[in-house]
Design a protein around this motif. Structure first.
Motif, PDB file in Angstrom:
ATOM      1  N   THR A  69      -1.883   6.668  17.868  1.00 15.07           N
ATOM      2  CA  THR A  69      -1.778   5.711  16.763  1.00 15.07           C
ATOM      3  C   THR A  69      -2.977   4.774  16.728  1.00 15.07           C
ATOM      4  O   THR A  69      -3.511   4.459  15.655  1.00 15.07           O
ATOM      5  CB  THR A  69      -0.483   4.880  16.904  1.00 15.07           C
ATOM      6  OG1 THR A  69       0.638   5.761  16.919  1.00 15.07           O
ATOM      7  CG2 THR A  69      -0.338   3.892  15.764  1.00 15.07           C
ATOM      8  N   GLN A 122      -3.853  13.411  14.935  1.00 10.41           N
ATOM      9  CA  GLN A 122      -2.396  13.317  15.014  1.00 10.41           C
ATOM     10  C   GLN A 122      -1.790  14.583  15.618  1.00 10.41           C
ATOM     11  O   GLN A 122      -0.879  14.515  16.451  1.00 10.41           O
ATOM     12  CB  GLN A 122      -1.808  13.085  13.619  1.00 10.41           C
ATOM     13  CG  GLN A 122      -0.315  12.785  13.629  1.00 10.41           C
ATOM     14  CD  GLN A 122       0.015  11.470  14.294  1.00 10.41           C
ATOM     15  OE1 GLN A 122      -0.411  10.411  13.824  1.00 10.41           O
ATOM     16  NE2 GLN A 122       0.758  11.515  15.398  1.00 10.41           N
ATOM     17  N   THR A 167      -5.846   4.260  13.838  1.00  7.44           N
ATOM     18  CA  THR A 167      -6.135   2.918  13.322  1.00  7.44           C
ATOM     19  C   THR A 167      -7.621   2.607  13.408  1.00  7.44           C
ATOM     20  O   THR A 167      -8.213   2.030  12.486  1.00  7.44           O
ATOM     21  CB  THR A 167      -5.339   1.862  14.115  1.00  7.44           C
ATOM     22  OG1 THR A 167      -3.940   2.132  13.978  1.00  7.44           O
ATOM     23  CG2 THR A 167      -5.636   0.455  13.609  1.00  7.44           C
TER      24      THR A 167
END
Length: 222
Positions: free
Chosen positions: A153, A205, A157
């Motif tokens: 994550t 991801q 970001t």
């Protein structure tokens, strides 16, 4: 703009983005991991219970998370220049990227560590295990899948942050999109940049999810 003209720009932008994101991720993990663990250990009932320190850390983390990255980027220009010698370029961008991401990652680490079975923590404490044993043998191994998800994550970001950094002297895909896609009205190049960013985030991801699933399977068979 033809593909032959776009390809080297997109390639260079991708390499610059990966350079900024990978190095800032390393600094973020090194800085955010101990902060997140300290937030747990110094909280009420923690092995290092220290409410004043916990409150100070919490306030610092909350302030860091509340600042929009573009404002933080500009605010840190003097500090970045003092550290790197310039505030322009991919190496300089690592400083604000890491500083902006450390509070975010620290909170994710705190959440992941708090999910560890408290019975395991109490067992280590009852056997006289100290902080190194508790952290190295229980907290980190048990929270590892969640920590990998937190890193994933955070990396995604940072990709978004790196794109914003292009507005203030940074390189990478964000800078290329602003310079060639927006300022020169090259819609095709802007679309191509967006596609590359989507592909980059998707790959990150998928890799992160794959590692989490692998760790979870190993945990179930252990």
């Amino acid at each position: 703009m033809t593909w032959s003209e776009m390809e080297p720009l997109l390639t260079q932008g991708t390499f610059d983005t990966l350079y900024m994101v990978l190095w800032s991720t390393l600094v973020t993990v090194l800085g955010g991991l101990p902060v997140g663990i300290l937030l747990v250990l110094t909280d009420k009932g923690g092995l290092l219970q220290n409410r004043p320190l916990n409150k100070v850390l919490g306030v610092i983390v909350n302030i860091g998370r509340s600042l929009p990255f573009i404002i933080l980027l500009i605010f840190l220009i003097p500090f970045t220049t003092a550290v790197v010698g310039t505030f322009i370029g991919p190496t300089a961008m690592i400083v604000p990227l890491a500083i902006g991401a450390i509070p975010f990652f620290a909170r994710l680490v705190e959440t992941a560590v708090r999910e560890v079975d408290h019975g395991l923590v109490e067992a280590v404490e009852s056997m006289g295990g100290g902080i190194p044993t508790l952290v190295g043998k229980v907290l980190l191994p048990q929270a590892l899948p969640s920590l990998v998800a937190a890193v994933t994550t955070t990396v995604i970001t940072l990709v978004g942050y790196s794109a914003m950094a292009g507005a203030v002297g940074g390189e990478g895909l964000g800078s290329k999109a602003i310079t060639y896609g927006f300022q020169r009205f090259e819609t095709g190049f802007m679309v191509a940049t967006v596609v590359v960013l989507i592909a980059l985030v998707t790959v990150i991801q998928l890799l992160g999810d794959g590692v989490v699933r692998l760790l979870a399977r190993r945990g179930r068979t252990a």
